[in-house]
Design a protein around this motif. Structure first.
Motif, PDB file in Angstrom:
ATOM      1  N   ASN A   1       0.818  -1.219   0.000  1.00 55.21           N
ATOM      2  CA  ASN A   1       0.000   0.000   0.000  1.00 55.21           C
ATOM      3  C   ASN A   1       0.853   1.271   0.000  1.00 55.21           C
ATOM      4  O   ASN A   1       0.593   2.218   0.735  1.00 55.21           O
ATOM      5  CB  ASN A   1      -0.985   0.006   1.166  1.00 55.21           C
ATOM      6  CG  ASN A   1      -2.365  -0.401   0.709  1.00 55.21           C
ATOM      7  OD1 ASN A   1      -2.547  -0.977  -0.368  1.00 55.21           O
ATOM      8  ND2 ASN A   1      -3.362  -0.126   1.527  1.00 55.21           N
ATOM      9  N   GLY A   2       1.892   1.284  -0.833  1.00 53.99           N
ATOM     10  CA  GLY A   2       2.710   2.471  -1.010  1.00 53.99           C
ATOM     11  C   GLY A   2       3.869   2.613  -0.050  1.00 53.99           C
ATOM     12  O   GLY A   2       4.720   3.477  -0.232  1.00 53.99           O
ATOM     13  N   GLU A   3       3.940   1.796   0.993  1.00 52.69           N
ATOM     14  CA  GLU A   3       5.063   1.846   1.939  1.00 52.69           C
ATOM     15  C   GLU A   3       6.094   0.796   1.538  1.00 52.69           C
ATOM     16  O   GLU A   3       5.772  -0.389   1.440  1.00 52.69           O
ATOM     17  CB  GLU A   3       4.584   1.581   3.358  1.00 52.69           C
ATOM     18  CG  GLU A   3       5.706   1.609   4.376  1.00 52.69           C
ATOM     19  CD  GLU A   3       5.260   1.258   5.787  1.00 52.69           C
ATOM     20  OE1 GLU A   3       6.142   1.104   6.645  1.00 52.69           O
ATOM     21  OE2 GLU A   3       4.044   1.130   6.030  1.00 52.69           O
ATOM     22  N   THR A   4       7.349   1.221   1.324  1.00 52.89           N
ATOM     23  CA  THR A   4       8.421   0.313   0.913  1.00 52.89           C
ATOM     24  C   THR A   4       9.412   0.135   2.048  1.00 52.89           C
ATOM     25  O   THR A   4       9.832   1.111   2.674  1.00 52.89           O
ATOM     26  CB  THR A   4       9.150   0.856  -0.335  1.00 52.89           C
ATOM     27  OG1 THR A   4       8.192   0.990  -1.399  1.00 52.89           O
ATOM     28  CG2 THR A   4      10.263  -0.078  -0.779  1.00 52.89           C
ATOM     29  N   ARG A   5       9.768  -1.129   2.305  1.00 52.18           N
ATOM     30  CA  ARG A   5      10.745  -1.451   3.342  1.00 52.18           C
ATOM     31  C   ARG A   5      11.720  -2.479   2.817  1.00 52.18           C
ATOM     32  O   ARG A   5      11.356  -3.351   2.012  1.00 52.18           O
ATOM     33  CB  ARG A   5      10.045  -2.024   4.578  1.00 52.18           C
ATOM     34  CG  ARG A   5       8.991  -1.117   5.144  1.00 52.18           C
ATOM     35  CD  ARG A   5       9.152  -0.601   6.544  1.00 52.18           C
ATOM     36  NE  ARG A   5       9.889  -1.321   7.499  1.00 52.18           N
ATOM     37  CZ  ARG A   5       9.377  -1.861   8.607  1.00 52.18           C
ATOM     38  NH1 ARG A   5       8.077  -1.808   8.838  1.00 52.18           N
ATOM     39  NH2 ARG A   5      10.154  -2.449   9.480  1.00 52.18           N
ATOM     40  N   ALA A   6      12.961  -2.389   3.283  1.00 54.26           N
ATOM     41  CA  ALA A   6      13.976  -3.388   2.955  1.00 54.26           C
ATOM     42  C   ALA A   6      13.606  -4.694   3.665  1.00 54.26           C
ATOM     43  O   ALA A   6      13.086  -4.674   4.790  1.00 54.26           O
ATOM     44  CB  ALA A   6      15.348  -2.922   3.406  1.00 54.26           C
ATOM     45  N   ILE A   7      13.858  -5.828   2.995  1.00 52.23           N
ATOM     46  CA  ILE A   7      13.608  -7.135   3.588  1.00 52.23           C
ATOM     47  C   ILE A   7      14.844  -8.013   3.421  1.00 52.23           C
ATOM     48  O   ILE A   7      15.636  -7.806   2.501  1.00 52.23           O
ATOM     49  CB  ILE A   7      12.374  -7.826   2.969  1.00 52.23           C
ATOM     50  CG1 ILE A   7      12.499  -7.913   1.449  1.00 52.23           C
ATOM     51  CG2 ILE A   7      11.089  -7.126   3.386  1.00 52.23           C
ATOM     52  CD1 ILE A   7      11.445  -8.763   0.775  1.00 52.23           C
ATOM     53  N   ARG A   8      14.967  -8.979   4.313  1.00 49.07           N
ATOM     54  CA  ARG A   8      16.080  -9.920   4.241  1.00 49.07           C
ATOM     55  C   ARG A   8      15.682 -11.217   4.946  1.00 49.07           C
ATOM     56  O   ARG A   8      14.586 -11.298   5.513  1.00 49.07           O
ATOM     57  CB  ARG A   8      17.334  -9.334   4.878  1.00 49.07           C
ATOM     58  CG  ARG A   8      17.206  -9.098   6.361  1.00 49.07           C
ATOM     59  CD  ARG A   8      18.479  -8.498   6.930  1.00 49.07           C
ATOM     60  NE  ARG A   8      18.419  -8.383   8.360  1.00 49.07           N
ATOM     61  CZ  ARG A   8      19.040  -9.213   9.214  1.00 49.07           C
ATOM     62  NH1 ARG A   8      19.756 -10.213   8.762  1.00 49.07           N
ATOM     63  NH2 ARG A   8      18.951  -9.020  10.505  1.00 49.07           N
ATOM     64  N   ASP A   9      16.586 -12.198   4.917  1.00 44.53           N
ATOM     65  CA  ASP A   9      16.294 -13.482   5.535  1.00 44.53           C
ATOM     66  C   ASP A   9      15.857 -13.298   6.986  1.00 44.53           C
ATOM     67  O   ASP A   9      16.389 -12.480   7.718  1.00 44.53           O
ATOM     68  CB  ASP A   9      17.516 -14.403   5.450  1.00 44.53           C
ATOM     69  CG  ASP A   9      18.733 -13.851   6.170  1.00 44.53           C
ATOM     70  OD1 ASP A   9      19.159 -12.729   5.854  1.00 44.53           O
ATOM     71  OD2 ASP A   9      19.238 -14.552   7.064  1.00 44.53           O
ATOM     72  N   GLY A  10      14.820 -14.055   7.347  1.00 51.34           N
ATOM     73  CA  GLY A  10      14.267 -13.980   8.693  1.00 51.34           C
ATOM     74  C   GLY A  10      13.088 -13.051   8.845  1.00 51.34           C
ATOM     75  O   GLY A  10      12.378 -13.112   9.853  1.00 51.34           O
TER      76      GLY A  10
END
Length: 129
Positions: free
Chosen positions: A80-89
């Motif tokens: 919904n327009g909010e971007t966040r970095a993601i990684r394992d876990g």
């Protein structure tokens, strides 16, 4: 007991750049005669791999919510327009009706599990979340 290995599941191409292995299915596909169609409370559990430098197009599911659990790799998740970095876990909740996409920002595949549950009695969107 039902045990399904992703190596034994038939792969499908999803969102042009991803490989999806439906490990377990349920709800509308529930069939006690088919071992991996065993879940009454969930739509599916999938093992997914997204190619390096690629992303799923932004999309929404009005009838089901999802959780992505990142196994390996790094990327970005937009909900919904909010971007966040993601990684394992990391685990990411995507409410029914929310527009979302996932992008691989690392080297090699971004590997994750996708869990989905249908919410047919609920209007699209996530009131109170």
């Amino acid at each position: 007991m039902v045990v399904t290995n992703w190596r034994d599941a038939a792969p499908t191409i999803v969102h042009d750049f991803g490989i999806d292995y439906k490990l377990l299915k349920g709800q509308e596909a529930y069939d006690p005669g088919i071992p991996n169609c065993c879940m009454r409370g969930m739509l599916y559990v999938a093992y997914a791999m997204l190619q390096e430098g690629k992303a799923y197009e932004a999309h929404a599911h009005g009838d089901h919510e999802e959780v992505y659990y990142i196994i390996s790799g790094i990327g970005e998740m937009t909900v919904n327009g909010e971007t966040r970095a993601i990684r394992d876990g990391d685990a990411v909740f995507i409410p029914a009706g929310f527009t979302h996409s996932i992008a691989n920002r690392g080297q090699g595949f971004l590997v994750f599990l996708a869990f989905s549950s249908q919410v047919p009695d609920r209007a699209a969107g996530a009131e109170g979340i």
